[in-house]
Structure formats: C-alpha cells, structure tokens
Design a protein around this motif. Structure first.
Motif, PDB file in Angstrom:
ATOM      1  N   GLY A 205     -39.469  21.450  38.289  1.00  0.00           N
ATOM      2  CA  GLY A 205     -39.092  21.866  37.015  1.00  0.00           C
ATOM      3  C   GLY A 205     -40.414  21.447  35.896  1.00  0.00           C
ATOM      4  O   GLY A 205     -41.057  20.571  35.899  1.00  0.00           O
ATOM      5  N   PRO A 206     -40.621  22.514  35.052  1.00  0.00           N
ATOM      6  CA  PRO A 206     -41.829  22.378  33.923  1.00  0.00           C
ATOM      7  C   PRO A 206     -41.313  21.669  32.919  1.00  0.00           C
ATOM      8  O   PRO A 206     -40.528  21.963  32.148  1.00  0.00           O
ATOM      9  N   LEU A 207     -42.158  20.414  32.501  1.00  0.00           N
ATOM     10  CA  LEU A 207     -41.646  19.409  31.580  1.00  0.00           C
ATOM     11  C   LEU A 207     -42.128  20.064  30.063  1.00  0.00           C
ATOM     12  O   LEU A 207     -42.971  20.473  29.887  1.00  0.00           O
ATOM     13  N   LYS A 208     -40.862  20.345  29.359  1.00  0.00           N
ATOM     14  CA  LYS A 208     -41.350  20.796  27.961  1.00  0.00           C
ATOM     15  C   LYS A 208     -40.602  19.775  26.895  1.00  0.00           C
ATOM     16  O   LYS A 208     -39.880  19.105  27.103  1.00  0.00           O
ATOM     17  N   MET A 209     -41.156  19.775  25.810  1.00  0.00           N
ATOM     18  CA  MET A 209     -40.803  18.720  24.583  1.00  0.00           C
ATOM     19  C   MET A 209     -39.557  19.208  24.279  1.00  0.00           C
ATOM     20  O   MET A 209     -38.849  20.110  24.190  1.00  0.00           O
ATOM     21  N   ALA A 210     -38.718  18.079  24.196  1.00  0.00           N
ATOM     22  CA  ALA A 210     -37.383  17.995  23.854  1.00  0.00           C
ATOM     23  C   ALA A 210     -37.133  18.271  22.428  1.00  0.00           C
ATOM     24  O   ALA A 210     -37.654  17.516  21.696  1.00  0.00           O
ATOM     25  N   PRO A 211     -36.333  19.218  22.157  1.00  0.00           N
ATOM     26  CA  PRO A 211     -35.909  19.229  20.583  1.00  0.00           C
ATOM     27  C   PRO A 211     -35.238  17.859  19.904  1.00  0.00           C
ATOM     28  O   PRO A 211     -34.513  17.521  20.795  1.00  0.00           O
ATOM     29  N   ALA A 212     -35.341  17.630  18.819  1.00  0.00           N
ATOM     30  CA  ALA A 212     -34.736  16.436  18.443  1.00  0.00           C
ATOM     31  C   ALA A 212     -34.090  16.481  17.109  1.00  0.00           C
ATOM     32  O   ALA A 212     -34.128  15.533  16.498  1.00  0.00           O
ATOM     33  N   ALA A 213     -33.436  17.351  16.727  1.00  0.00           N
ATOM     34  CA  ALA A 213     -32.726  17.296  15.609  1.00  0.00           C
ATOM     35  C   ALA A 213     -31.655  18.527  15.618  1.00  0.00           C
ATOM     36  O   ALA A 213     -31.852  19.519  16.472  1.00  0.00           O
ATOM     37  N   ALA A 214     -30.729  18.418  14.525  1.00  0.00           N
ATOM     38  CA  ALA A 214     -29.773  19.520  14.377  1.00  0.00           C
ATOM     39  C   ALA A 214     -30.274  20.869  14.052  1.00  0.00           C
ATOM     40  O   ALA A 214     -31.596  20.826  13.453  1.00  0.00           O
ATOM     41  N   VAL A 215     -29.963  21.794  14.194  1.00  0.00           N
ATOM     42  CA  VAL A 215     -30.531  23.505  13.734  1.00  0.00           C
ATOM     43  C   VAL A 215     -30.200  23.804  12.236  1.00  0.00           C
ATOM     44  O   VAL A 215     -28.917  23.176  11.738  1.00  0.00           O
ATOM     45  N   ALA A 216     -31.016  24.521  11.576  1.00  0.00           N
ATOM     46  CA  ALA A 216     -30.600  24.865  10.187  1.00  0.00           C
ATOM     47  C   ALA A 216     -30.011  26.360  10.483  1.00  0.00           C
ATOM     48  O   ALA A 216     -30.817  27.312  10.213  1.00  0.00           O
ATOM     49  N   GLY A 217     -28.659  26.452  10.768  1.00  0.00           N
ATOM     50  CA  GLY A 217     -28.216  27.551  11.569  1.00  0.00           C
ATOM     51  C   GLY A 217     -27.431  28.511  10.155  1.00  0.00           C
ATOM     52  O   GLY A 217     -26.640  29.345  10.474  1.00  0.00           O
ATOM     53  N   GLY A 218     -27.698  28.272   9.072  1.00  0.00           N
ATOM     54  CA  GLY A 218     -26.828  28.942   7.956  1.00  0.00           C
ATOM     55  C   GLY A 218     -27.575  28.767   6.578  1.00  0.00           C
ATOM     56  O   GLY A 218     -28.346  27.813   6.363  1.00  0.00           O
TER      57      GLY A 218
ATOM     58  N   ASP B 192     -21.531  22.028   2.576  1.00  0.00           N
ATOM     59  CA  ASP B 192     -21.679  20.766   1.322  1.00  0.00           C
ATOM     60  C   ASP B 192     -21.960  21.613   0.279  1.00  0.00           C
ATOM     61  O   ASP B 192     -22.999  22.064  -0.067  1.00  0.00           O
ATOM     62  N   ASP B 193     -20.939  21.590  -0.525  1.00  0.00           N
ATOM     63  CA  ASP B 193     -20.870  22.560  -2.001  1.00  0.00           C
ATOM     64  C   ASP B 193     -21.936  21.759  -2.814  1.00  0.00           C
ATOM     65  O   ASP B 193     -22.428  22.493  -3.643  1.00  0.00           O
ATOM     66  N   ASP B 194     -22.127  20.357  -2.681  1.00  0.00           N
ATOM     67  CA  ASP B 194     -23.187  19.793  -3.928  1.00  0.00           C
ATOM     68  C   ASP B 194     -24.614  19.978  -3.532  1.00  0.00           C
ATOM     69  O   ASP B 194     -25.513  20.332  -4.094  1.00  0.00           O
ATOM     70  N   ARG B 195     -24.664  19.817  -2.025  1.00  0.00           N
ATOM     71  CA  ARG B 195     -26.006  19.954  -1.660  1.00  0.00           C
ATOM     72  C   ARG B 195     -26.482  21.443  -1.269  1.00  0.00           C
ATOM     73  O   ARG B 195     -27.508  21.744  -0.794  1.00  0.00           O
ATOM     74  N   HIS B 196     -25.499  22.336  -1.062  1.00  0.00           N
ATOM     75  CA  HIS B 196     -25.698  23.800  -0.845  1.00  0.00           C
ATOM     76  C   HIS B 196     -26.331  23.819   0.491  1.00  0.00           C
ATOM     77  O   HIS B 196     -27.218  24.600   0.671  1.00  0.00           O
ATOM     78  N   THR B 197     -26.010  23.260   1.586  1.00  0.00           N
ATOM     79  CA  THR B 197     -26.151  23.115   3.136  1.00  0.00           C
ATOM     80  C   THR B 197     -25.301  22.917   3.998  1.00  0.00           C
ATOM     81  O   THR B 197     -24.109  22.290   3.302  1.00  0.00           O
ATOM     82  N   TYR B 198     -25.397  23.025   5.083  1.00  0.00           N
ATOM     83  CA  TYR B 198     -24.355  22.675   6.024  1.00  0.00           C
ATOM     84  C   TYR B 198     -24.538  21.407   6.645  1.00  0.00           C
ATOM     85  O   TYR B 198     -25.731  20.987   6.743  1.00  0.00           O
ATOM     86  N   ARG B 199     -23.784  20.573   6.640  1.00  0.00           N
ATOM     87  CA  ARG B 199     -23.685  18.955   7.139  1.00  0.00           C
ATOM     88  C   ARG B 199     -23.635  18.912   8.576  1.00  0.00           C
ATOM     89  O   ARG B 199     -24.236  17.895   9.005  1.00  0.00           O
ATOM     90  N   SER B 200     -23.083  19.873   9.419  1.00  0.00           N
ATOM     91  CA  SER B 200     -23.019  19.636  10.829  1.00  0.00           C
ATOM     92  C   SER B 200     -23.482  20.764  11.734  1.00  0.00           C
ATOM     93  O   SER B 200     -24.020  21.921  11.088  1.00  0.00           O
ATOM     94  N   ASN B 201     -23.384  20.572  12.855  1.00  0.00           N
ATOM     95  CA  ASN B 201     -23.706  21.800  13.757  1.00  0.00           C
ATOM     96  C   ASN B 201     -22.401  22.018  14.795  1.00  0.00           C
ATOM     97  O   ASN B 201     -21.939  20.823  15.009  1.00  0.00           O
ATOM     98  N   LEU B 202     -22.141  23.106  15.097  1.00  0.00           N
ATOM     99  CA  LEU B 202     -21.015  23.329  15.827  1.00  0.00           C
ATOM    100  C   LEU B 202     -21.759  23.533  17.382  1.00  0.00           C
ATOM    101  O   LEU B 202     -22.581  24.473  17.346  1.00  0.00           O
ATOM    102  N   VAL B 203     -21.676  23.125  18.301  1.00  0.00           N
ATOM    103  CA  VAL B 203     -22.122  23.058  19.826  1.00  0.00           C
ATOM    104  C   VAL B 203     -21.019  23.696  20.798  1.00  0.00           C
ATOM    105  O   VAL B 203     -20.136  22.890  20.845  1.00  0.00           O
ATOM    106  N   ILE B 204     -21.202  24.811  21.263  1.00  0.00           N
ATOM    107  CA  ILE B 204     -20.735  25.311  22.304  1.00  0.00           C
ATOM    108  C   ILE B 204     -21.102  25.230  23.505  1.00  0.00           C
ATOM    109  O   ILE B 204     -22.334  25.681  23.943  1.00  0.00           O
TER     110      ILE B 204
END
Ligand SMILES: [Cu+2]
Lengths: 254, 220
Positions: A205-218, B192-204
């Motif tokens: 297995g090739p070692l890769k840096m692990a992501p460390a935070a939630a995504v900004a998906g919106g 989040d209406d005040d911060r205008h950003t999403y507070r969480s992640n949905l993980v499937i």
C-alpha cells in the motif's frame, strides 16, 4: 426551475444585495505532525487473498506505525518494511515474471515501483534497512495481526514519507497453498538460504497524507432562496393578474 | 354538471388565474417557511456514535487499480463526470471545479480496489443545486455504480449514512483505510442561516455488490 433561470436570478440577487455566500475556511495550524495511511492490497499473482491497513503518525523522524492484516499465511513470520525512493507505487500484474516456471512477483520485481527498503518494521530492536530487513525472528507472525510501534526513521525515509513516496510492503506468501513456506518458486532473491515464498511481497500500500477535516461541499445557492422565491411569486401573481384581465375580456365577448 | 368543470375560454382563464395564484402562494409559503432546502438525510444518519465500528463488508473480490471516470446514482438521477481532486490547504479534500461534477480524492484508492475510495461533491453551487444535491434521499441499499478507465464498472450499495458536524469531524473514521473495497461519498449538510455556511457533512458509505440482474442500470 431551470438551471439557467436560477443562475440569472441568483446573479441579479447577488448584485442587488451584495450577499456573501462563500463558506469561511479555517486553516489548521494546530500542529506540524503528519498523518499518513493506506489500505494494504494483495500483490497481483501472489495468490494472496488477505488485506490490511497501515497508519503512520510522523513527528520529525519519529514514526508511530499501526499495521493491521488479515488473510496471510498462518503461523509464519511476515517481514514488513517501508520501501522508498522509486515511484511510490505497488507493482501491477505486468511486473510479474517466470520464477521456477511459475508467473509470480518476487521482491526484486517490485523494486522499480516501491523502491528499496527505508526501514524494517520489526517488533523489537533494530529497524534499519540493512541489518534487519530479513530478521525473521523479529517480525509479526500469523494470518491476522496488529502491529503498533514507534520507531525512528532516517532523514531519507522521513522525507520519502512526507513526499508521499513511501510504500508499506508485507512479505510472505503461500503460492501453492500448502500451509508453509517452501521452494515452489525457488530460492529467495534476497537470501538464497530462504525460500522465495518467505520473502515475496504479499500485501502492499502506498502511504498518502490523510485528510483531516470536513469538506466545504456547498455554497448555499439552494438555501438563500428568499429573494429568488419572492421574484418567482411576483412573476406568478403578475401572470394571474394577466389571465384575470383576459378572462374579463373573454367574458365581455361571450 | 357535477364538480368544477371549466367550460370554454372563460373557464380556462379562471382556472389559469387560480393556478397562478395558488403557485404564487405556494412559492411564498416555501420562501417564508421552508425555502428550497436539499432533501434531508434520515434521522438515523444522526444516531451513529463515533465508537461504533463500520459493519464488515460482504466478501467480494477487489478490482485492480483503475481511475474512475463516471458515477451513476439512479435513485437521484445522477450521472456525471468524476474529476480528480487533491488535499486542500486546510488539510481537507478539495472540491471539483465544476459543481455538476464530483471529485475523486487521488490520495484514496480507485473504486473497487481494496481500501476506502473518497468521492466528494457539492450540495449546491452559488446559484442552485449541484451534483450531490439529492444525496440525502439515498437509503441503505441504494445503488451506485462507477465506470473506470479500464472499461470495468464497480457496483456498490449504500450501507450507512451519517451526518457529522464540521467541528469535531471524525476524519480517521471517514477517510481512514479499510480492509475491503469501500466507497465513501461526502457532501455538506445543515445550513447555518447566520453564518451562511453548512455546519455538517453528510457521509455515505457504500460497499461492493453484484451488478443487478438483466443490467437494470443500463441505459441510465
Ligand atoms: Cu519489504
């Protein structure tokens, strides 16, 4: 609502209200430690069906290593190393060659992909590339094991880890499925006193840096719908008024 | 004559006016009370505890490495291109540049390989729904297929849905390696209406499954 309409309404909204919808990014400056990880998959042609995971927490030259395996040859030692200095990849099936009349992949065949040994992941004592590479009495044994140890790696290995160029390789296969290391593939390319089965790569297995935070998906384009909806409602009311006007005209005519 | 049956042009105009007014009221009501939020994931998605181990995957043979090209999620009408994304400056995973595409994290294995494949997507863009807008309507068993560069297809079925707050996000659990092929889809949740950003992640989480009999996903 069609995408185009939504886009233009939103664009107008943004201009009109100067709304800022961009999510705020927070930089993580809490530590300089690096965390790497990988899944360990069977080497092609090895007949291995097991798997594993590896995690490395790297602080300077201190590497805390956790390796979990399953499905390896039972009751047998499994040499395991960080390999470094090549492509940082696991060998594909096309890297296999004929060994003792059998298409298989020995440790040397994989070198162009995973590179030379950077550290030996022994259970006790020395972890050097030279003296402990095949220290069979100091490697984990069994089909499923958990290995956890903090070791000191040399600068070259630390750099390779940080460059995502290091590969975890677990050795020891049972090509003919007879429950032990034997000479079905001839003698080992690393040590002629050992059977090739004992040193051939099993999991990789090739070692890769692990992501460390939630995504900004919106960005919120479906949330700030107030103005958009008001505009749409206004339009619909205008349409209603228009049809009522037509209705009056229509009733006058009839 | 029974019931309301508009006759002639006048009737039609009345009906149209009523329809327009009703629509306007519905839109207004939505604006005031509901807006246009994306479909919410089930409540059970919030019940998971951090210590709870993932359910072991069913046995199936992993695929060799091959980069993904197209993802299909029939239940929510998703059929889109997969871009490559890397780690972002804040240590998370970058988003695809086109909000209608999804992103495969190149630091994770390719779909169907042993390990955890991470695919991220926008819930919405600045102007409207994006690729993973409908992700909250998926349920256990929902099918996901990924086409790979070598022409093969990896078939998955949803096995878990979890919503995690961005504060205290369980990165190791979500991104960590797995012993068996696993597909992890991530998007945003909880506006989040005040911060205008999403507070969480949905993980499937989805695990390998066989292709449906008769190729039910074909043509989608
Ligand atoms: Cu090795």
């Amino acid at each position: 609502m069609t995408k185009k309409t939504a886009t233009s309404v939103a664009a107008l909204m943004a201009i009109a209200s100067g709304m800022v919808l961009a999510p705020v990014a927070f930089a993580d400056s809490s530590s300089h430690d690096d965390e790497l990880h990988t899944a360990l998959a069977p080497i092609p042609t090895s007949k291995v069906t097991g798997s594993g995971t590896a995690m490395v927490h790297l602080k300077g030259n201190q590497a805390t290593v956790t390796i979990k395996t399953q499905g390896l040859l039972a009751d047998a030692p499994h040499a395991q190393h960080f390999h470094i200095g090549a492509k940082g990849q696991c060998p594909p099936a096309s890297a296999a060659k004929q060994h003792n009349g059998q298409l298989s992949l020995n440790t040397t065949d994989g070198l162009p992909f995973y590179g030379k040994i950077g550290a030996s992941l022994t259970t006790t004592g020395d972890t050097g590339a030279d003296h402990s590479a095949l220290a069979v009495d100091r490697f984990p044994k069994g089909s499923a094991y958990t290995y956890h140890r903090t070791i000191t790696v040399d600068d070259e290995t630390a750099k390779s880890l940080r460059d995502e160029n290091a590969v975890v390789v677990v050795h020891g296969i049972d090509f003919n499925g007879n429950g032990k290391y034997d000479n079905v593939l001839g003698a080992s390319d690393l040590d002629p006193k050992l059977p090739s089965e004992a040193t051939n790569p099993a999991l990789c297995g090739p070692l890769k840096m692990a992501p460390a935070a939630a995504v900004a998906g919106g960005m919120g384009g479906t949330q700030s719908a107030d103005t958009m909806a008001l505009t749409a409602a206004g339009g619909l009311l205008t349409a209603a008024a228009g049809t009522l006007y037509l209705r009056r005209r229509s009733s006058r005519q009839s | 004559m029974t019931g309301f049956r508009p006759r002639g042009r006048r009737g039609a105009y009345t009906a149209a006016a009523i329809a327009f007014t009703t629509s306007a009221l519905v839109v207004l009501a939505t604006a005031l009370f509901g807006q246009h939020p994306p479909p919410a994931p089930p409540d059970t998605a919030r019940a998971a505890s951090i210590d709870e181990p993932r359910t072991p995957a069913p046995r199936s043979s992993p695929l060799p490495r091959s980069e993904p090209t197209v993802i299909r999620i029939p239940k929510i009408g998703v059929r889109t291109q997969i871009e490559k994304v890397t780690r972002s400056a804040d240590g998370s995973v970058d988003m695809p540049t086109d909000p209608d595409h999804v992103g495969w994290y190149t630091g994770s294995v390719t779909p169907g390989e042993t390990g955890n494949t991470v695919v991220v997507g926008h819930l919405d863009s600045r102007s409207g729904p994006a690729a993973f807008y409908g992700l909250g309507t998926l349920r256990k068993g929902s099918r996901i297929t990924v086409t790979r560069r070598d022409g093969s297809t990896a078939h998955f079925a949803v096995t878990a849905m979890e919503v995690w707050a961005k504060d205290g996000f369980p990165s190791r659990r979500v991104y960590g390696p797995t012993m068996t092929p696993t597909l992890t889809l991530i998007t945003c949740a909880d506006w989040d209406d005040d911060r205008h950003t999403y507070r969480s992640n949905l993980v499937i989480t989805a695990e390998p499954t066989t292709s449906p009999p008769g190729g039910a996903d074909r043509g989608f």
